[in-house]
Design a protein around this motif. Structure first.
Motif, PDB file in Angstrom:
ATOM      1  N   GLY A 129      -4.845  40.465 -21.131  1.00 19.71           N
ATOM      2  CA  GLY A 129      -3.816  39.521 -20.737  1.00 19.71           C
ATOM      3  C   GLY A 129      -2.585  40.158 -20.132  1.00 19.71           C
ATOM      4  N   PRO A 149      -0.205  42.042 -17.520  1.00 16.74           N
ATOM      5  CA  PRO A 149      -0.252  42.098 -16.055  1.00 16.74           C
ATOM      6  C   PRO A 149      -1.001  43.352 -15.596  1.00 16.74           C
ATOM      7  CG  PRO A 149       1.941  41.520 -16.806  1.00 16.74           C
ATOM      8  CD  PRO A 149       1.154  41.921 -18.028  1.00 16.74           C
ATOM      9  N   GLU A 169       0.493  40.109 -11.554  1.00 14.25           N
ATOM     10  CA  GLU A 169      -0.883  39.821 -11.978  1.00 14.25           C
ATOM     11  C   GLU A 169      -1.629  39.461 -10.702  1.00 14.25           C
ATOM     12  OE1 GLU A 169      -4.315  39.409 -13.639  1.00 14.25           O
ATOM     13  OE2 GLU A 169      -2.599  40.072 -14.825  1.00 14.25           O
ATOM     14  N   ARG A 213      -5.747  32.167 -14.244  1.00 15.99           N
ATOM     15  CA  ARG A 213      -5.163  32.949 -15.331  1.00 15.99           C
ATOM     16  C   ARG A 213      -5.802  32.544 -16.653  1.00 15.99           C
ATOM     17  NH1 ARG A 213       1.036  32.611 -13.258  1.00 15.99           N
ATOM     18  NH2 ARG A 213       0.515  30.420 -13.171  1.00 15.99           N
ATOM     19  N   GLN A 264      -3.199  35.723 -20.427  1.00 13.65           N
ATOM     20  CA  GLN A 264      -2.289  36.004 -19.320  1.00 13.65           C
ATOM     21  C   GLN A 264      -1.133  35.014 -19.303  1.00 13.65           C
ATOM     22  OE1 GLN A 264      -5.256  35.865 -16.237  1.00 13.65           O
ATOM     23  NE2 GLN A 264      -5.299  38.089 -16.057  1.00 13.65           N
TER      24      GLN A 264
END
Length: 79
Positions: A38, A40, A55, A65, A69
């Motif tokens: 999760g 970046p 990201e 995502r 994230q």
């Protein structure tokens, strides 16, 4: 330097690698973040030390995502 992700590229890896090389070529410190799910993808430090934590997602716009994230995005925005 021509970006490799124009046209039909469907993966985020070439875009991420190109951005990291672009930064290193300009002596901008960059590191790949791999410790936790999760997090970046990378961290870049601008002149003056301000971090940028992108990201990367698929250039064709189809990347999504994960919940992990989303959690990190919320925590980082609170800083």
């Amino acid at each position: 330097m021509v970006a490799p992700f124009r046209g039909r590229q469907r993966k985020e890896g070439p875009l991420e690698a190109w951005c990291a090389k672009w930064a290193r070529d300009r002596q901008i410190p960059v590191a790949k973040l791999t410790e936790c799910t999760g997090m970046p993808d990378r961290i870049f430090f601008t002149p003056g030390g301000r971090p940028i934590v992108p990201e990367f997602k698929r250039p064709d716009g189809k990347g999504t995502r994960s919940p992990a994230q989303e959690w990190y995005i919320l925590r980082l925005k609170e800083l």
